[in-house]
Design an enzyme around this catalytic site. Structure first.
Site, PDB file in Angstrom:
ATOM      1  N   GLY A  76      67.208  38.354 -19.392  1.00  0.00           N
ATOM      2  CA  GLY A  76      67.285  37.085 -20.103  1.00  0.00           C
ATOM      3  C   GLY A  76      66.925  37.258 -21.571  1.00  0.00           C
ATOM      4  N   ILE A 125      42.281  48.666 -12.304  1.00  0.00           N
ATOM      5  CA  ILE A 125      43.467  49.319 -11.739  1.00  0.00           C
ATOM      6  C   ILE A 125      43.150  50.764 -11.369  1.00  0.00           C
ATOM      7  CG2 ILE A 125      45.830  50.091 -12.213  1.00  0.00           C
ATOM      8  CD1 ILE A 125      46.151  47.647 -14.031  1.00  0.00           C
ATOM      9  N   GLU A 144      40.645  50.895  -8.345  1.00  0.00           N
ATOM     10  CA  GLU A 144      41.255  50.528  -7.069  1.00  0.00           C
ATOM     11  C   GLU A 144      42.152  51.645  -6.542  1.00  0.00           C
ATOM     12  OE1 GLU A 144      41.401  45.656  -7.699  1.00  0.00           O
ATOM     13  OE2 GLU A 144      43.271  46.772  -7.411  1.00  0.00           O
ATOM     14  N   GLU A 161      36.693  57.834 -18.687  1.00  0.00           N
ATOM     15  CA  GLU A 161      36.626  56.552 -19.390  1.00  0.00           C
ATOM     16  C   GLU A 161      35.981  56.736 -20.765  1.00  0.00           C
ATOM     17  OE1 GLU A 161      36.528  53.126 -21.016  1.00  0.00           O
ATOM     18  OE2 GLU A 161      37.557  53.235 -19.083  1.00  0.00           O
ATOM     19  N   ASP A 174      50.776  36.652 -18.730  1.00  0.00           N
ATOM     20  CA  ASP A 174      50.332  37.854 -19.434  1.00  0.00           C
ATOM     21  C   ASP A 174      50.860  37.965 -20.853  1.00  0.00           C
ATOM     22  OD1 ASP A 174      49.111  38.444 -17.078  1.00  0.00           O
ATOM     23  OD2 ASP A 174      50.218  40.305 -16.673  1.00  0.00           O
ATOM     24  N   LEU A 212      45.777  38.001 -15.324  1.00  0.00           N
ATOM     25  CA  LEU A 212      45.525  37.763 -13.903  1.00  0.00           C
ATOM     26  C   LEU A 212      46.621  36.870 -13.341  1.00  0.00           C
ATOM     27  CD1 LEU A 212      41.694  37.022 -14.139  1.00  0.00           C
ATOM     28  CD2 LEU A 212      42.757  39.116 -13.242  1.00  0.00           C
ATOM     29  N   HIS A 246      25.693  29.970   9.675  1.00  0.00           N
ATOM     30  CA  HIS A 246      24.971  31.202  10.019  1.00  0.00           C
ATOM     31  C   HIS A 246      25.575  31.804  11.287  1.00  0.00           C
ATOM     32  CE1 HIS A 246      21.617  33.964  10.628  1.00  0.00           C
ATOM     33  NE2 HIS A 246      21.616  33.594  11.902  1.00  0.00           N
TER      34      HIS A 246
END
Length: 466
Positions: free
Chosen positions: A115, A185, A188, A204, A313, A320, A445
């Site tokens: 598009g 990311i 995980e 990192e 985004d 998210l 509980h």
């Protein structure tokens, strides 16, 4: 086919398809344009959904390998990676087919192709084969999501040097994997392959993992992942990747300067984040304002070009899926003349490691920076009855409340099923609730959620089970 619409949504990820459905519910004639053959965007096709399938499957494998015996279940699991990947693919198909069904159910016209905004009220749709088609509309919503961020000089071939997409479909478990990036990311997907037998090292640049997370929670997560076998090189940067030989060689250096060293592995996962996906939309030609790659919008999600909107985004805020969904609903309602709104102070986030990490609201670091006086209530899962019998005692719940009003400002959970438990905190905060409100709410509980109640009690220094 009638090609005049009230709204055309470009992109059918979580923000796009939700926006389209809500607009159709409000009586608009809607079309969507999607470049993929299937709907659902990155999230359903190569992101949230397939990664959660592999996280679930690998966690089950790890449980069977190491924890079942302690419950009196004796098994010797054998990994069938091809079948596990097929399990993942089946889950993806079910989800993307579901979105296709929902679009049809709501009488939304779906076009597959690239598009491009050709001008005010016009979207040019170029299919994979055949001629381009121009669609006319009163409003256009850009919901094209994000794409993988690349490191200059490192070529991702999706074989030995992979992005999150390639890491979802490795044909065999690598002996050694290096993950570049200590965000959600990388952690995980690194966890997936670590459970399946890879030796995983995370590199990192910062001195901590998961930047932006509450500092105490980040430290607990780091300790837990190290205990699970993941290795970390914090405060380090990758300066060179050599993939010419059998193994991939990475040169890493201290971020603040110092002696270089070499890491060798079979697979490198580049997981330094994502960037807005606006290529090919024609935004520059149209004069749409952007800031560092993100589309600039006003409080109604409208760009500086009349009747062109953007969500998800491609605009400011956390990348998210659920944030994009809320924006999709809001912009559809605004287009219908209603008061669409997103409360950005109550957007939960979850890291699906084991244990999970979930947060909503402010961190301690943010409150200190803002000069807000606050109280802290903490409760460990090691003191929770259900966690004890399930042997899922890693982690804690932390509740941050205003020192004067007791209003809850943030909740942070590291523990089993934290992603589900954070919902009650989000509901409480949406209604401006206090720690006292949470503490006086009856919790069933035995459940893990009782730790949330106890943490709220701890704000006033009156937990029962600690």
């Amino acid at each position: 086919m009638n090609t005049t619409y009230d709204v055309i949504v470009i992109g059918t990820g979580p923000g796009g398809y939700v926006c389209a459905i809500r607009a159709a519910q409000l009586g608009m004639k809607v079309a969507v344009v999607e470049k993929r053959a299937t709907h659902g965007g990155t999230c359903l096709n190569v992101g949230c959904i397939p990664s959660k399938a592999l996280l679930h499957a690998s966690e089950a494998y790890a449980e069977a390998s190491g924890h079942f015996a302690g419950m009196g279940i004796k098994v010797k699991p054998v990994l069938d990676l091809a079948a596990m990947l097929a399990f993942k693919d089946g889950g993806v198909k079910g989800n993307v087919d579901g979105v296709g069904y929902l679009l049809k159910k709501n009488k939304i016209d779906a076009f597959h192709g690239m598009g491009r905004i050709a001008g005010p009220g016009r979207v040019e749709m170029s299919p994979t084969s055949g001629d381009a088609q121009t669609l006319e509309t009163k409003a256009i919503v850009i919901a094209t999501g994000s794409k993988v961020a690349h490191i200059p000089g490192i070529d991702i071939d999706e074989k030995r040097i992979v992005s999150s997409t390639g890491a979802l479909s490795l044909p065999k478990v690598p002996k050694r994997m290096v993950v570049i990036g200590g965000g959600y990311i990388g952690l995980e997907l690194g966890s997936v392959w670590s459970r399946l037998g890879a030796e995983v090292t995370v590199v990192e640049m910062l001195d901590t993992i998961t930047p932006g997370l509450d500092g105490e929670v980040a430290k607990q997560l780091l300790r837990t992942l190290k205990k699970q076998g993941l290795k970390f090189r914090l405060g380090a940067k990758v300066t060179k990747v050599d993939a010419k030989n059998k193994t991939v060689k990475l040169t890493i250096e201290p971020a603040r300067g110092g002696k270089a060293e070499t890491l060798e592995c079979e697979t490198v996962l580049v997981a330094i984040g994502r960037v807005p996906n606006t290529e090919g939309l024609g935004l520059a030609d149209l004069g749409v304002e952007q800031d560092r790659g993100r589309v600039v919008v006003d409080r109604n999600f409208q760009t500086n070009v009349a009747d062109v909107y953007a969500i998800g985004d491609v605009i400011a805020g956390p990348m998210l899926a659920h944030k994009a969904e809320e924006e999709g609903v809001a912009v559809a309602e605004i287009l219908a003349g209603q008061a669409g709104h997103v409360n950005y102070d109550v957007i939960p986030s979850v890291i699906y490691t084991a244990p999970e990490v979930a947060s909503v609201g402010k961190t301690e670091e943010q409150l200190k920076q803002d000069g807000v006086a606050y109280k802290v209530g903490k409760f460990p899962f090691s003191a929770n009855g259900r966690a004890k019998v399930n042997r899922t005692t890693d982690g804690f719940v932390k509740v941050l409340a205003d020192a004067t009003t007791d209003r809850v400002l943030g909740v942070h959970i590291i523990g089993a099923d934290a992603g589900t438990m954070i919902a009650e905190a989000a509901v409480l905060m949406e209604f401006g609730g206090s720690a006292e409100d949470l503490a006086r709410t009856c919790h069933a509980h035995p459940t893990l959620n009782e730790a949330v109640k106890e943490a709220a009690l701890a704000v006033d220094k009156r937990p029962i089970h600690m």
